[in-house]
Scaffold this active site. Sequence first.
Site, PDB file in Angstrom:
ATOM      1  CB  CYS A 138      -5.184 -10.668  -1.935  1.00  0.00           C
ATOM      2  SG  CYS A 138      -4.451  -9.039  -2.108  1.00  0.00           S
TER       3      CYS A 138
ATOM      4  CB  CYS B 251       2.918   3.884  -1.372  1.00  0.00           C
ATOM      5  SG  CYS B 251       1.246   4.372  -1.820  1.00  0.00           S
TER       6      CYS B 251
ATOM      7  CB  CYS C 251       3.916  -0.121  -1.775  1.00  0.00           C
ATOM      8  SG  CYS C 251       3.047  -1.379  -2.729  1.00  0.00           S
TER       9      CYS C 251
ATOM     10  N   GLY D 189      -1.442  -2.727  -7.827  1.00  0.00           N
ATOM     11  CA  GLY D 189      -2.225  -1.720  -8.534  1.00  0.00           C
ATOM     12  C   GLY D 189      -3.172  -0.930  -7.668  1.00  0.00           C
ATOM     13  CD  GLU D 190      -5.814   3.304  -5.884  1.00  0.00           C
ATOM     14  OE1 GLU D 190      -5.161   2.949  -4.890  1.00  0.00           O
ATOM     15  OE2 GLU D 190      -7.053   3.464  -5.860  1.00  0.00           O
TER      16      GLU D 190
ATOM     17  CG  HIS E 137      -0.809   3.742   5.242  1.00  0.00           C
ATOM     18  ND1 HIS E 137      -1.383   2.641   5.826  1.00  0.00           N
ATOM     19  CD2 HIS E 137      -0.676   3.424   3.923  1.00  0.00           C
ATOM     20  CE1 HIS E 137      -1.576   1.708   4.897  1.00  0.00           C
ATOM     21  NE2 HIS E 137      -1.173   2.161   3.750  1.00  0.00           N
TER      22      HIS E 137
HETATM   23  N1  SAH Z   1      -3.565   0.573  -4.188  1.00  0.00           N
HETATM   24  C1  SAH Z   1      -4.492   0.108  -3.202  1.00  0.00           C
HETATM   25  C2  SAH Z   1      -4.515  -1.388  -3.024  1.00  0.00           C
HETATM   26  C3  SAH Z   1      -3.211  -2.148  -3.055  1.00  0.00           C
HETATM   27  S1  SAH Z   1      -2.136  -2.034  -1.678  1.00  0.00           S
HETATM   28  C4  SAH Z   1      -4.247   0.806  -1.885  1.00  0.00           C
HETATM   29  O1  SAH Z   1      -3.326   1.596  -1.805  1.00  0.00           O
HETATM   30  O2  SAH Z   1      -5.011   0.613  -0.959  1.00  0.00           O
HETATM   31  C5  SAH Z   1      -2.900  -2.982  -0.410  1.00  0.00           C
HETATM   32  C6  SAH Z   1      -2.577  -2.496   0.999  1.00  0.00           C
HETATM   33  O3  SAH Z   1      -1.238  -2.857   1.395  1.00  0.00           O
HETATM   34  C7  SAH Z   1      -2.656  -0.988   1.149  1.00  0.00           C
HETATM   35  O4  SAH Z   1      -3.299  -0.664   2.343  1.00  0.00           O
HETATM   36  C8  SAH Z   1      -1.200  -0.613   1.198  1.00  0.00           C
HETATM   37  O5  SAH Z   1      -0.990   0.655   1.742  1.00  0.00           O
HETATM   38  C9  SAH Z   1      -0.630  -1.751   2.019  1.00  0.00           C
HETATM   39  N2  SAH Z   1       0.817  -1.863   1.981  1.00  0.00           N
HETATM   40  C10 SAH Z   1       1.642  -1.600   0.968  1.00  0.00           C
HETATM   41  N3  SAH Z   1       2.930  -1.820   1.323  1.00  0.00           N
HETATM   42  C11 SAH Z   1       2.918  -2.226   2.601  1.00  0.00           C
HETATM   43  C12 SAH Z   1       3.919  -2.635   3.529  1.00  0.00           C
HETATM   44  N4  SAH Z   1       5.201  -2.642   3.184  1.00  0.00           N
HETATM   45  N5  SAH Z   1       3.518  -3.022   4.762  1.00  0.00           N
HETATM   46  C13 SAH Z   1       2.214  -3.035   5.102  1.00  0.00           C
HETATM   47  N6  SAH Z   1       1.223  -2.675   4.271  1.00  0.00           N
HETATM   48  C14 SAH Z   1       1.568  -2.268   3.042  1.00  0.00           C
END
Ligand code: SAH
Length: 342
Positions: A104, A115, A118, A158-159, A215
Amino acid sequence: MTDIKSMYFDELSTSLKESGLPAFRAKQVWQWLQQKGVGSFDLMTNLSKDLREKLKEDYVIKFCEIEKKSASALDGTVKYLFRLFDGEFVESVLMKYKYGYSLCVSTQVGCRMNCAFCATGVGGFIRNLAAAEILSQIHAAQNDMDIKVSHIVLMGMGEPMDNYDNVIRFLKLVNNDDGLNIGMRNISLSTCGIIPGIKKLEQENLQLTLSVSLHAPNDDVRSRLMPVNKKYKVDDLLDVCRKYADSTSRRISYEYAMFGGVNDSDECAYELASKLKGTLAHINLIPANDVTESGLHSSTPERIKRFCEILEKSGRNVTVRRSLGGDIDASCGQLRSKHIKA
Ligand code: SAH
């Protein structure tokens, strides 16, 4: 200084020629960078010392040094904290599955998306990673563990769609026959739902798996969790995803982290089932991982089970994701550079 590891092969040969260096050496240099993943010109032992010195004058190898490594006692998952050439840090997570090793990788230092749940967003955004720096995470993990990574998920810090050009360049480099040669079908790219990025990616016509961090099935719930939803609304996003799946014939994976009392009601499940009807979709339910600042908590296993059943009974394709690396803060959304704060 030119970032030599982010170059495609033809760019590398042209650039060597322009620097007055022997272009016919491009293949050797390329193999050291892309296959072996060396972090220094000094390790390119089949090149003359003179040539190596000249390369050092014009070029830099954007490598990742291992700053810290932690291995999970539960499942062998390994989390790396990498130091970049300018002293910034990113994390990667190496997971072992029956089918091989999956890494990953991070695409940015920090993230702009913020978010609510996150950990990466908490530290704000610092900078984009170069293609070389995304690649180097794979080389560093492979060289450290003496293994071959077969699968990649762009789901670290990151995105990816916010660093679009470098991410596409990375994908083409990692997929190259004379490089790591990782098949597009073994790569997943995850986005929070940046519509213009998804449209552009559709045009690239790559065989990778697109994951969309959904989500929530509606704007009310999603905007509370993800600020990006204020710009790109759920129904517009799903419209664009539907077109993407139609035109690429690739199933989209919808990520759905489950937060108790927020997005885990029966109504949410029915709404999600109905909105994903008739499109190539796989729903991945993720028991949310705790991130202290957020105040959000995972749904109970019973709730997740019920939510999953509603989706299944409605005919949707759904699984609950097994969490790896929980004891080393390596699970979804837990990546951040704790290091910096210490
Ligand atoms: N920015 C991208 C990729 C990175 S995050 C995206 O948003 O998809 C990778 C994944 O982890 C995303 O699906 C994100 O929503 C999820 N994620 C982030 N924080 C989380 C948490 N606390 N619990 C479960 N999943 C989470």
